[in-house]
Design an enzyme around this catalytic site. Structure first.
Site: not given
Length: 164
Positions: A26, A24
């Site tokens: 963010d 991931d």
């Protein structure tokens, strides 16, 4: 279980235990355009050990090319083939459900690009006879786009949305 009782392979670094990692972006690799402390160094080391990295984001407002450029600027050379955005995931799902569909688009340029790249035709009004609605975040999403989507969904058109 004490470490000495664990199988030997479980004591290896993750980069030696796995061929690939889904990462991931963010809040994990960066916050906005600022790298998370230690993330670039850790991923550089993992890549050097042979781990393939695939970056994922639920931010539908950037194209894979834009995301790859940002990750590269942080010090992790990345191509758009190494990035999956929620816009592309939504477009891929829509294309599998209804190949060649007319998709009422709620989103920005990145969503429009993803729809085109998956063989879908973006439309902008419920009266354009869409086969489905595909929605993703973009700073320029406004009440008109949301209203058109609501009209289409109210008529029974399937709705694919990437995030709240």
């Amino acid at each position: 279980m004490p470490q000495e009782q664990q199988p030997a392979w479980t004591r290896l670094p993750l980069a030696q235990r796995f061929a690939s990692a889904l990462i991931d972006l963010d809040g994990v690799v960066y916050h906005g355009t600022t790298p998370v402390a230690g993330a670039v160094d850790a991923l550089t080391s993992a890549r050097s050990a042979g781990l393939r990295t695939l970056f994922l984001t639920n931010n539908a407002s950037r194209t894979p090319h834009e995301v790859a450029a940002l990750v590269t600027e942080l010090g992790l050379p990345t191509t758009e083939r190494d990035v999956v955005t929620s816009a592309h995931a939504a477009a891929a799902l829509a294309a599998r459900r209804i190949p060649g569909a007319r998709a009422l688009m709620v989103g920005g340029v990145a969503m429009k690009t993803a729809l085109w790249e998956h063989g879908l035709t973006p439309v902008h009004k419920a009266d354009d006879d869409p086969d489905l609605v595909v929605q993703g975040f973009a700073p320029d999403v406004d009440w008109r786009q949301l209203a058109e989507a609501a009209y289409a969904v109210g008529r029974g058109v399937p709705w694919i949305v990437t995030n709240s």
